[in-house]
Design an enzyme around this catalytic site. Structure first.
Site, mmCIF file in Angstrom:
data_model
loop_
_atom_site.group_PDB
_atom_site.id
_atom_site.type_symbol
_atom_site.label_atom_id
_atom_site.label_comp_id
_atom_site.label_asym_id
_atom_site.label_seq_id
_atom_site.Cartn_x
_atom_site.Cartn_y
_atom_site.Cartn_z
ATOM 1 N N ASP A 83 -26.711 18.498 31.296
ATOM 2 C CA ASP A 83 -26.890 17.035 31.263
ATOM 3 C C ASP A 83 -27.897 16.569 32.309
ATOM 4 O O ASP A 83 -28.577 15.562 32.125
ATOM 5 C CB ASP A 83 -25.550 16.335 31.492
ATOM 6 C CG ASP A 83 -24.444 16.984 30.679
ATOM 7 O OD1 ASP A 83 -24.106 16.458 29.621
ATOM 8 O OD2 ASP A 83 -23.957 18.050 31.099
ATOM 9 N N ASP A 96 -28.947 10.641 30.117
ATOM 10 C CA ASP A 96 -28.329 11.393 29.017
ATOM 11 C C ASP A 96 -26.879 10.911 28.936
ATOM 12 O O ASP A 96 -26.031 11.346 29.714
ATOM 13 C CB ASP A 96 -28.391 12.894 29.312
ATOM 14 C CG ASP A 96 -27.820 13.716 28.165
ATOM 15 O OD1 ASP A 96 -27.822 13.240 27.017
ATOM 16 O OD2 ASP A 96 -27.365 14.851 28.428
ATOM 17 N N GLU A 115 -31.382 8.628 25.717
ATOM 18 C CA GLU A 115 -31.343 9.362 24.460
ATOM 19 C C GLU A 115 -30.743 8.469 23.376
ATOM 20 O O GLU A 115 -29.730 7.821 23.563
ATOM 21 C CB GLU A 115 -30.516 10.642 24.605
ATOM 22 C CG GLU A 115 -30.564 11.465 23.331
ATOM 23 C CD GLU A 115 -30.155 12.911 23.560
ATOM 24 O OE1 GLU A 115 -30.847 13.609 24.325
ATOM 25 O OE2 GLU A 115 -29.155 13.334 22.974
#
Lengths: 189, 189
Positions: free
Chosen positions: A142, A8, A69
């Site tokens: 996160d 992330d 991501e």
């Protein structure tokens, strides 16, 4: 066994989650960590620090695939440039080691782990906890997000049941919708 | 002698320009090159390729400083994410070699080389040609832009004349304005 690294990306907080996938959908936690840099440091120092951290993770766990991501320019303008810079560093490092990279949209990830493409942070965290059999929700968000991205990558490989889609569970329906949305034209390949 | 590497980051075209600065404002061209990647390649391959190219330039020319165009989220949304990713790779690579990095806004660069913060591509290219004493304008525009960024960095070190600013040339006025604008709060340090 397949080792999957989920990332992330972010400048202030960079989440990394490593899972192992056995037969079928069996997955287990290997490692989760959040690397931070201070907004007071200059940008090259922050990116240099994250670059070393990602290299350390790649070296230590030798993932078979890196899932990241996908960053959209429409998102939060205050943070998106730093996020894109960190993702660029991660993509280049994975490529340098010959590790395939997979990009996942936030809605794909939410649909995969919660069955709902617009799930909130708490829902994602709770499902990550349940799927990996953890004692608590990984913190900060996160950390949970990085694991959710890795789980999405693990499950994607299994594929969706073909045929009678009227028999889909809500989770499968959301997943199909997210997959279809991910195939639409977008800003970046 | 100071060696300065200017980088105009981009996914499809990455411009790099190397100049040497002697005493005062004396500068000369060392190398200019534009690295390209195909939009048909996947993003990790493109970033991996640019990463190797930038490393090659750092290795070959050992710059004392790297100057990079600052990326803004407000710019062209179609290309800004890739630009940010390439800039992230460049910043991390420079930091890994302990080379200081300087970020320059487009208007700073235009003001430094043309005396006008909103100069067009042609004006920038013509001034780069004149300043470096080249036979023609470096092509494509990314090559001229990378050199313009390096020239801006070279001249910044000299500093502006203090005192009676009513005696400023138009170039110095534009430069002061661009410097002041660059000090205003922005999205990214």
């Amino acid at each position: 066994m397949t080792t999957i690294l989920g990332i992330d990306p972010g400048l202030t907080r960079l989440g990394v989650g490593v899972i192992k996938q056995g037969a079928g959908r069996t997955i287990s936690l290997v490692h989760v960590e959040v690397f931070t840099t201070s907004p007071d440091s200059d940008i090259s120092e922050r990116l240099g620090s994250h670059s070393r951290s990602i290299e350390g993770i790649l070296e230590r766990f030798s993932p078979d695939v890196v899932a990241l991501e996908r960053v959209f320019a429409q998102h939060n303008l205050r943070t998106v440039m730093g996020t894109a810079q960190v993702s660029g560093v991660a993509l280049a490092l994975a490529h340098a080691r010959g590790i395939p990279v997979s990009l996942r949209t936030p809605s794909e990830v939410k649909a995969a782990v919660t069955g709902y493409g617009r799930a909130g942070k708490n829902q994602v965290g709770s499902m990550v906890q349940a799927i990996l059999g953890l004692d608590s929700i990984p913190q900060p968000a996160d950390a949970a997000d990085a694991l959710a991205i890795a789980i999405t990558e693990a499950w994607r490989g299994v594929g969706l049941p073909k045929g009678n889609s009227s028999a889909d569970t809500p989770a499968l329906k959301a997943w199909r919708e997210a997959e279809a949305a991910a195939k639409r034209p977008r800003l970046q390949k």
